[in-house]
Design a protein around this motif. Structure first.
Motif, PDB file in Angstrom:
ATOM      1  N   LEU A  54      -0.261  23.894 -23.285  1.00  0.00           N
ATOM      2  CA  LEU A  54      -0.547  23.102 -22.002  1.00  0.00           C
ATOM      3  C   LEU A  54       0.547  21.945 -21.792  1.00  0.00           C
ATOM      4  O   LEU A  54       0.862  21.850 -20.582  1.00  0.00           O
ATOM      5  CB  LEU A  54      -1.832  22.710 -21.871  1.00  0.00           C
ATOM      6  N   THR A  55       0.479  21.274 -22.835  1.00  0.00           N
ATOM      7  CA  THR A  55       1.636  20.180 -22.619  1.00  0.00           C
ATOM      8  C   THR A  55       3.054  20.626 -22.259  1.00  0.00           C
ATOM      9  O   THR A  55       3.933  19.816 -21.650  1.00  0.00           O
ATOM     10  CB  THR A  55       1.651  19.192 -23.837  1.00  0.00           C
ATOM     11  N   ARG A  56       3.520  21.864 -22.792  1.00  0.00           N
ATOM     12  CA  ARG A  56       4.662  22.256 -22.631  1.00  0.00           C
ATOM     13  C   ARG A  56       5.290  22.885 -21.504  1.00  0.00           C
ATOM     14  O   ARG A  56       6.290  23.180 -21.109  1.00  0.00           O
ATOM     15  CB  ARG A  56       5.330  23.097 -24.029  1.00  0.00           C
ATOM     16  N   ASN A  57       4.049  23.472 -20.878  1.00  0.00           N
ATOM     17  CA  ASN A  57       4.335  24.431 -19.801  1.00  0.00           C
ATOM     18  C   ASN A  57       3.399  23.918 -18.393  1.00  0.00           C
ATOM     19  O   ASN A  57       2.055  23.939 -18.686  1.00  0.00           O
ATOM     20  CB  ASN A  57       3.857  25.740 -20.325  1.00  0.00           C
ATOM     21  N   THR A  58       3.765  23.249 -17.435  1.00  0.00           N
ATOM     22  CA  THR A  58       3.074  22.974 -16.322  1.00  0.00           C
ATOM     23  C   THR A  58       2.453  24.078 -15.840  1.00  0.00           C
ATOM     24  O   THR A  58       1.440  23.949 -15.043  1.00  0.00           O
ATOM     25  CB  THR A  58       4.130  22.497 -15.181  1.00  0.00           C
ATOM     26  N   ASN A  59       3.098  25.398 -15.801  1.00  0.00           N
ATOM     27  CA  ASN A  59       2.478  26.485 -15.238  1.00  0.00           C
ATOM     28  C   ASN A  59       1.255  26.978 -15.861  1.00  0.00           C
ATOM     29  O   ASN A  59       0.088  27.358 -15.181  1.00  0.00           O
ATOM     30  CB  ASN A  59       3.488  27.847 -15.469  1.00  0.00           C
ATOM     31  N   LEU A  98      -6.254  25.409 -14.381  1.00  0.00           N
ATOM     32  CA  LEU A  98      -7.199  24.765 -13.234  1.00  0.00           C
ATOM     33  C   LEU A  98      -7.618  25.987 -12.320  1.00  0.00           C
ATOM     34  O   LEU A  98      -8.710  25.857 -11.883  1.00  0.00           O
ATOM     35  CB  LEU A  98      -6.188  23.746 -12.610  1.00  0.00           C
ATOM     36  N   PHE A  99      -6.698  26.895 -11.960  1.00  0.00           N
ATOM     37  CA  PHE A  99      -7.161  27.984 -11.045  1.00  0.00           C
ATOM     38  C   PHE A  99      -8.114  28.670 -11.619  1.00  0.00           C
ATOM     39  O   PHE A  99      -9.215  29.397 -11.091  1.00  0.00           O
ATOM     40  CB  PHE A  99      -6.088  28.826 -10.931  1.00  0.00           C
ATOM     41  N   ILE A 100      -8.165  29.009 -13.124  1.00  0.00           N
ATOM     42  CA  ILE A 100      -9.085  29.666 -13.803  1.00  0.00           C
ATOM     43  C   ILE A 100     -10.616  29.224 -13.764  1.00  0.00           C
ATOM     44  O   ILE A 100     -11.423  29.666 -13.356  1.00  0.00           O
ATOM     45  CB  ILE A 100      -8.890  30.293 -15.161  1.00  0.00           C
ATOM     46  N   VAL A 101     -10.477  27.851 -14.033  1.00  0.00           N
ATOM     47  CA  VAL A 101     -11.753  26.743 -13.923  1.00  0.00           C
ATOM     48  C   VAL A 101     -12.417  27.101 -12.620  1.00  0.00           C
ATOM     49  O   VAL A 101     -13.561  27.170 -12.464  1.00  0.00           O
ATOM     50  CB  VAL A 101     -11.452  25.574 -14.686  1.00  0.00           C
ATOM     51  N   ALA A 102     -11.523  26.503 -11.465  1.00  0.00           N
ATOM     52  CA  ALA A 102     -11.910  26.459 -10.167  1.00  0.00           C
ATOM     53  C   ALA A 102     -12.317  27.806  -9.709  1.00  0.00           C
ATOM     54  O   ALA A 102     -13.436  28.028  -8.916  1.00  0.00           O
ATOM     55  CB  ALA A 102     -10.815  25.740  -9.448  1.00  0.00           C
ATOM     56  N   GLY A 103     -11.727  28.906 -10.039  1.00  0.00           N
ATOM     57  CA  GLY A 103     -11.991  30.320  -9.411  1.00  0.00           C
ATOM     58  C   GLY A 103     -13.290  30.676 -10.047  1.00  0.00           C
ATOM     59  O   GLY A 103     -14.214  31.458  -9.206  1.00  0.00           O
ATOM     60  N   LEU A 104     -13.549  30.537 -11.340  1.00  0.00           N
ATOM     61  CA  LEU A 104     -14.955  30.695 -11.958  1.00  0.00           C
ATOM     62  C   LEU A 104     -16.110  30.069 -11.282  1.00  0.00           C
ATOM     63  O   LEU A 104     -16.797  30.801 -10.640  1.00  0.00           O
ATOM     64  CB  LEU A 104     -14.937  30.456 -13.420  1.00  0.00           C
ATOM     65  N   ILE A 105     -16.023  28.586 -10.864  1.00  0.00           N
ATOM     66  CA  ILE A 105     -17.136  27.815 -10.562  1.00  0.00           C
ATOM     67  C   ILE A 105     -17.189  28.451  -9.159  1.00  0.00           C
ATOM     68  O   ILE A 105     -18.532  28.573  -8.644  1.00  0.00           O
ATOM     69  CB  ILE A 105     -16.746  26.456 -10.779  1.00  0.00           C
TER      70      ILE A 105
END
Length: 712
Positions: free
Chosen positions: A302-307, A313-320
């Protein structure tokens, strides 16, 4: 000098630990024992701590445990299978049957909407269709992590809750079947012909497991009688046979383990064998699975790759968001209120059991990348914390809005005939310890006098292979002396007594069988502490009697004579009928001693004064129905810790009456600590723990003991 040079020549600690397989296992046991306790003190799920411990101890941390070692592979594989088996075992099939249509409806919403959102997220970040569908399938299932909170608040019978629980059957099965298809596509083994063959084998396999294992299990349990050891081994054999069978037809073993859990669900019921099976998994194998999953996580990705951060973030937000949309659709179609809709949403948010098992399988087969694995782990951490947190805040309102209408029909008093003969109340008192015998007889005498009943002192002599064995003769003589003393004490207390001597295979079955044969209304037993591994794993006499008895069981730890009790405290956690029985039990004791009863209810510290007032009026109404002539005092305390609040209040009382609540488990989770058990360890005054029968049949308990019809 030579000694110092030898010390300097020693290998680094990590290399030594890597060579000694027993050392990593010892570290694992320390982690499993200590870490969940620390995280639960912080009000975080214990499994979150296990995952974090795996990250720290793994190759991307201190490198103390190697996930590729033979030991870790074997234990985590067993944990993976066990996790899915427990998930199937804990599903409430009866609740699904009672709300089949709505459970299927909400299950379809809770499966379909997250599936579409998950596919959309996968396609946005450039994953192929198969990987995107796999991500959607991970969104589609859910784990009832907050069910113990719902149970504690007493709102398990709310329709929105039962529908959500029933929907788990649909979402988990559908997600696992979709998983099997995605794995087959990824390995290149799926074309039109192979798809038809796979579906055919899957249909045959599912029928054999769900129908065949269920039939064989019931037959085996019928013939094995009380042999819990063999029943335990049979269940384990069924699990791993189902897992092997799944692999033979080309699908993942976790599908087989889940189906095996569903197959033996009704066979085990809510009995002692189920508790032992779940205990073994929750105490050892499932925690090791979570630690092993943490070993695979590489946060540096996660620290090496902004993507990667954006993907997470998309996975967490998409699930909720997708779970909220599903709950909103259910609200509009089934006309639930906002509290019920938000409760359904919070219950369906956590992604633990099926999601983590499928994630590990997808990572091992190459469907999911290391980045996706890390993102799903973070999703689990967020949802397993957020879901129960929302449930604890919102479901309190459900108990105030819906409990009253559900309780009133269940607590109407039932007064059976109080004449002589077989209609009289009978209280069985097993006696074994001469030191506690007198107080037990006194307690039973107080209850029997209030109902014009009689007591049955019971002594069990354990059977041997030969009826003329010297040890049996010694046991019989000892039992006769105990019964003679009990009979003499009964005459002093002016209560009718009918002593009973029984030869049986064991104390627990002897007590349960004698109580049933005598048509007893209540069993009054002495306190038995859990000592040693055998008692913790296979239970003690009290556990077995509570599971098998047809009538209520009062487990007592009396520090003084029951005749001296003047102040009785009855703490209750929720306002549902099974936990209201101790109130009436305490009231009967109070009438015999002219004592005072106080009912204590603990609510959340943040509960508003209006809600506390509403709860007080509701509890006053219920108590007035249970004890119309002399209602007890009512105290409501807002406190963040239930156990501490009760301990502080109990300092002023002679006796505390508690409902005997079994430790709860959650699908794919760890054992939840039981407030009753904590109180029993720390209270210094006398205690009565009232256990209700475990069968799902209406039980009419006697007037003068607990005069209500209880549906458990």
């Amino acid at each position: 000098m030579e000694f110092i040079s030898q010390l300097l020549a020693l290998e680094p600690t990590t290399k030594v630990l890597g060579k000694e397989s027993i050392v990593p296992f010892a570290i694992l046991l320390v982690v499993i024992l200590v870490v969940p306790i620390i995280f639960e003190r912080l009000r975080l799920p214990g499994m979150v701590g296990l995952l974090i411990a795996g990250v720290i101890l793994g190759p991307h941390g201190w490198n103390l445990i190697n996930s590729n070692s033979t030991m870790m592979k074997l234990l985590s594989e067993i944990g993976l299978v066990y996790l899915m088996f427990v998930a199937g075992l804990e599903i409430d099939i009866n609740q699904f049957r009672h709300t089949t249509n709505r459970s299927l409806g909400f299950g379809s919403f809770s499966f379909g909407v997250p599936l579409v959102v998950g596919i959309f997220v996968g396609r946005i970040f450039g994953f192929d269709w198969n990987a995107s569908i796999f991500i959607g399938s991970l969104f589609a299932s859910h784990t009832l992590l907050a069910y113990p909170i719902i149970n504690r608040l007493g709102v398990v019978n709310n329709e929105a809750v039962t529908v959500t629980v029933g929907a788990t059957v649909f979402t988990d099965i559908s997600a696992l079947l979709l998983l099997a298809v995605c794995i087959a596509v990824h390995t290149g083994q799926l074309n039109h012909a192979n798809l038809i063959i796979l579906l055919g084998w899957l249909t045959i396999y599912a029928t054999v497991v769900l129908v065949g294992f269920d039939w064989v299990g019931k037959e085996f349990f019928k013939r094995s009688g009380e042999d819990e050891g063999n029943q335990f081994l049979f269940v384990l054999l069924a699990v791993f046979l189902a897992a092997v069978g799944a692999q033979l037809i080309g699908i993942e073993k976790i599908v087989g383990a889940f189906l095996a859990g569903l197959a033996v669900n009704e066979t085990l019921g809510e009995g002692p064998v189920k508790e032992k099976v779940v205990f073994v998994g929750n105490a050892l194998f499932i925690p090791i699975f979570f630690v092993n999953l943490g070993l695979l996580v590489n946060l540096a990705v996660l620290t090496r790759n902004t993507n990667a951060v954006q993907l997470t973030l998309f996975i967490v937000a998409g699930l909720i968001i997708s779970k909220f949309i599903a709950a909103l659709i259910a609200k509009l179609i089934y006309h639930y209120n906002w509290q019920e809709a938000v409760t359904m949403w919070s219950l369906s948010i956590p992604q633990v059991g099926a999601t983590l098992a499928a994630t590990l399988v997808g990572y091992r087969t190459g469907v999911l990348s290391e980045t996706l694995l890390t993102s799903i782990i973070i999703l689990m951490l967020v949802t397993s914390t957020l879901g129960p947190l929302i449930t604890s805040r919102v479901a309190v309102g459900l108990s105030l809005n819906s409990s009253l209408t559900k309780i009133q029909p269940a607590v109407q008093p039932v007064y059976p005939s109080m004449g002589s003969g077989s209609d009289r109340t009978k209280i069985v008192v097993p006696i074994h310890n001469p030191q506690t015998q007198q107080y037990l007889i006194e307690m039973a005498a107080l209850l029997a006098k209030q109902s014009n009943g009689k007591i049955i002192p019971l002594a069990i002599a354990t059977a041997t292979a030969h009826m003329d064995a010297p040890q049996l003769e010694v046991s019989l003589q000892r039992s006769e002396r105990l019964l003679a003393k009990a009979n003499a004490l009964s005459r002093v207390l002016s209560v009718d007594s009918d002593p009973l001597l029984r030869i049986d295979d064991g104390f627990a079955p002897g007590i349960s069988r004698a109580a049933r044969e005598q048509k007893a209304s209540l069993i009054v037993m002495g306190w038995g502490k859990r000592t040693g591994l055998r008692a913790k794993l296979f239970g003690n006499v009290i556990d077995s009697v509570l599971w098998s008895s047809h009538c209520p069981v009062a487990v007592t730890r009396l520090v003084e004579s029951p005749n001296k009790v003047q102040r009785i405290l009855v703490p209750i956690e929720n306002l549902m009928s099974p936990t209201l029985q101790p109130i009436h039990f305490a009231q009967i004791l109070a009438e015999a001693n002219q004592a005072q009863v106080t009912v204590l209810n603990i609510c959340e510290r943040r509960t508003s004064s209006s809600k506390i007032a509403a709860r007080r009026s509701q509890l006053a109404l219920l108590v007035s129905k249970l004890a119309p002539s002399n209602p007890p005092d009512i105290q409501i305390i807002a406190h963040e810790n239930v156990t501490q609040a009760i301990l502080q209040a109990a300092r002023l009382y002679d006796l505390v009456v508690l409902p005997f609540i079994r430790s709860s488990t959650i699908p794919g989770g760890l054992v939840i600590s039981d407030v009753t058990t904590q109180l029993a360890r720390q209270l210094s005054c006398s205690i009565v723990m009232l256990g209700e029968p475990q069968r799902g049949q209406p039980v009419v308990v006697p007037s003068g003991v607990v005069s209500t019809t209880v549906i458990v």
